[in-house]
Design an enzyme around this catalytic site. Structure first.
Site, short mmCIF file in Angstrom:
data_model
loop_
_atom_site.label_atom_id
_atom_site.label_comp_id
_atom_site.label_asym_id
_atom_site.label_seq_id
_atom_site.Cartn_x
_atom_site.Cartn_y
_atom_site.Cartn_z
N CYS A 259 0.81 -1.23 0.00
CA CYS A 259 0.00 0.00 0.00
C CYS A 259 0.84 1.28 0.00
O CYS A 259 0.67 2.13 -0.87
CB CYS A 259 -0.97 -0.03 1.17
SG CYS A 259 -2.10 -1.44 1.04
N GLU A 288 -10.38 1.04 5.61
CA GLU A 288 -9.30 0.26 6.20
C GLU A 288 -9.51 -1.24 6.01
O GLU A 288 -10.60 -1.77 6.25
CB GLU A 288 -9.21 0.59 7.70
CG GLU A 288 -8.19 -0.22 8.47
CD GLU A 288 -6.77 -0.05 7.96
OE1 GLU A 288 -6.30 1.10 7.88
OE2 GLU A 288 -6.13 -1.06 7.64
N ASP A 328 -13.65 -9.15 0.41
CA ASP A 328 -13.47 -7.72 0.25
C ASP A 328 -14.81 -7.03 0.49
O ASP A 328 -15.83 -7.51 -0.01
CB ASP A 328 -12.99 -7.45 -1.20
CG ASP A 328 -12.36 -6.09 -1.38
OD1 ASP A 328 -12.95 -5.11 -0.91
OD2 ASP A 328 -11.28 -6.02 -1.99
N ARG A 330 -15.01 -3.47 0.10
CA ARG A 330 -14.84 -2.07 -0.32
C ARG A 330 -15.90 -1.63 -1.32
O ARG A 330 -16.19 -0.45 -1.41
CB ARG A 330 -13.45 -1.87 -0.93
CG ARG A 330 -12.37 -1.77 0.10
CD ARG A 330 -11.02 -1.69 -0.53
NE ARG A 330 -10.66 -2.93 -1.20
CZ ARG A 330 -9.52 -3.11 -1.85
NH1 ARG A 330 -8.66 -2.12 -1.96
NH2 ARG A 330 -9.24 -4.28 -2.39
N LYS A 357 -11.34 -1.61 -9.29
CA LYS A 357 -11.35 -0.15 -9.45
C LYS A 357 -11.48 0.21 -10.93
O LYS A 357 -12.25 1.09 -11.29
CB LYS A 357 -10.06 0.45 -8.86
CG LYS A 357 -10.01 0.37 -7.34
CD LYS A 357 -8.65 0.85 -6.82
CE LYS A 357 -8.57 0.68 -5.31
NZ LYS A 357 -7.19 0.87 -4.81
#
Ligand SMILES: [Zn+2]
Length: 417
Positions: A259, A288, A328, A330, A357
């Site tokens: 990251c 996070e 995940d 997100r 993304k």
């Protein structure tokens, strides 16, 4: 002696309309006047036109401050001199109810566009703030010293400070639009939000007339290298990274993932892009540990390192799923909103290997040119497991995708016994 029973204190319920005074919100309307301000005040209840209150997750700290007697319930923000340092928008995307559903496009300029309502006594708070800063990172200084970056006094000083515009954004959810993004009904979304927060916001199920929710979650921060208005000009080269928070690596330099190296590499790319006459953007989301939180993340680290055969890429996602139930959380579906808020229609260089993304951004109608991967030299030894697992799962890589045998090769460091 009779025991004195204190008189019951009146609790102000939010679950029923208190009637007169609330201004309507027409999400996606052509002008701020028609759209109406977002009023999440806890003082004049009759003015409220949303579910929840301001400051995202920090609304709970505000409650603590009131409980501790440190903050007056009636405090009204004095917005003198707080206006944005750089003008952003308005852009056509702002008045498209489907393009932006998770932030208030007028959130930075409430003092200006809702001046009349503020003067009339409505407590309208900005949900976006725009300021300027110098950011100084050891990796950027190292890039200067090694000659990868050059100081120009405009975007980068000789001391290694990058000049940026930074923007803080709190979440503002238009529930019908959020439901559409996730392919569920608004009624189901409201019900699950109500139940999964332990019934924290009864209005979710009792006030279907309120369509906007200020969720108690983290927001996002933007770092812009160059002129913010250039972001909306597709003829100006845009270098961008959308980065999800990883406190362990981003701040503390933990070496189990990529990251921070990827983030600082993106900043280097953004500075170079700005110096070529382009503009750079890092959009940093508070999600996070894949939005699973740090406790879950550290539990997964232990499970990975203690499993039979050690920490290998072939079991990387399985261990997360064992602990969290999903790989995940997100859900990049809402992420492109901020790009639309900035007026972006084309990203020339996307500094990310994530297929999730990439798919979310292009699926929302933004064109992507080149994808920039993290250079191998920046991948910490212990993070090779993560990198191999992600490449095998569909992340972008200009090199070969690791096969089943390859995924067993990279081994993470073991825990000390
Ligand atoms: Zn990380």
């Amino acid at each position: 002696m009779p025991v004195e029973v204190p008189a019951p204190r009146h609790i102000r319920l939010t679950s029923h309309s208190s009637g007169y005074g609330a201004l309507p919100i027409q999400w996606g309307a052509a002008t701020p006047a028609e759209r109406g301000p977002v009023v999440g005040t806890t003082t004049t209840r009759m003015h409220r036109n949303v579910i929840g209150t301001h400051s995202g997750s920090y609304s709970v700290y505000r409650a603590l401050a009131v409980a501790a007697g440190a903050l007056s319930r009636d405090h009204k923000a004095d917005l003198t001199n707080t206006s944005p340092t750089d003008v952003i928008g308005p852009y056509p995307q702002w008045t498209d109810a489907g393009k932006i559903v998770s932030l208030d496009p007028w959130g930075a300029t409430v003092a200006e566009v809702f001046a009349g309502e503020l003067a009339a006594g409505y407590d309208i708070r900005p949900t976006i703030a725009v300021t300027q800063a110098h950011v100084i990172l050891p990796e950027v200084i190292e890039a200067l010293q090694s000659g990868r970056l050059q100081a120009d006094g405009k975007f980068l000083t000789a001391g290694g400070a990058a000049m940026v515009t930074k923007v803080a954004i709190e979440p503002v959810w238009y529930l019908p639009g959020v439901a559409r993004r996730f392919g569920c009904s608004e009624a189901d979304l409201r019900r699950v939000l109500f139940e999964e927060t332990g019934g924290m916001y009864p209005e979710l199920v009792t006030r279907s007339d309120l369509e906007v929710f200020l969720p108690p979650i983290g927001g996002q921060t933007l770092y812009i290298f160059g002129k913010p208005r250039d972001l909306a000009d597709p003829s100006v080269e845009l270098t961008a990274r959308v980065h999800d928070e990883c406190n362990g690596s981003d701040v503390f330099g933990s070496d189990i993932c990529t990251c921070r190296p990827y983030l600082t590499h993106a900043i280097e790319e953004c500075i170079q892009g700005a110096q070529r006459g382009g503009v750079g953007l890092v959009a940093y989301s508070r999600k996070e540990g894949r939005a699973l939180g740090e406790v879950t993340k550290f539990l997964v680290y232990n499970a990975r390192k203690r499993q039979v055969g050690g920490d290998t890429a072939d079991n990387y996602f399985a261990r997360t799923e064992c602990v969290a139930g999903v790989q995940d959380m997100r859900f990049q579906e809402l992420m492109p909103d901020v790009l639309h808020w900035l007026g972006i229609t084309k990203i020339h260089r996307l500094v990310s290997m994530s297929n999730m993304k990439f798919d979310a951004i292009t699926g929302s109608g933004i064109e992507i040119g080149t994808r920039v991967n993290i250079p191998d030299a920046l991948i910490p030894e212990d993070a090779k497991v993560e990198m191999d697992a992600k490449k095998a799962a569909g992340y972008f890589t200009p090199g070969p995708v690791p096969d089943a045998d390859e995924l067993k090769k990279a081994k993470g460091r073991e825990l000390k016994s």
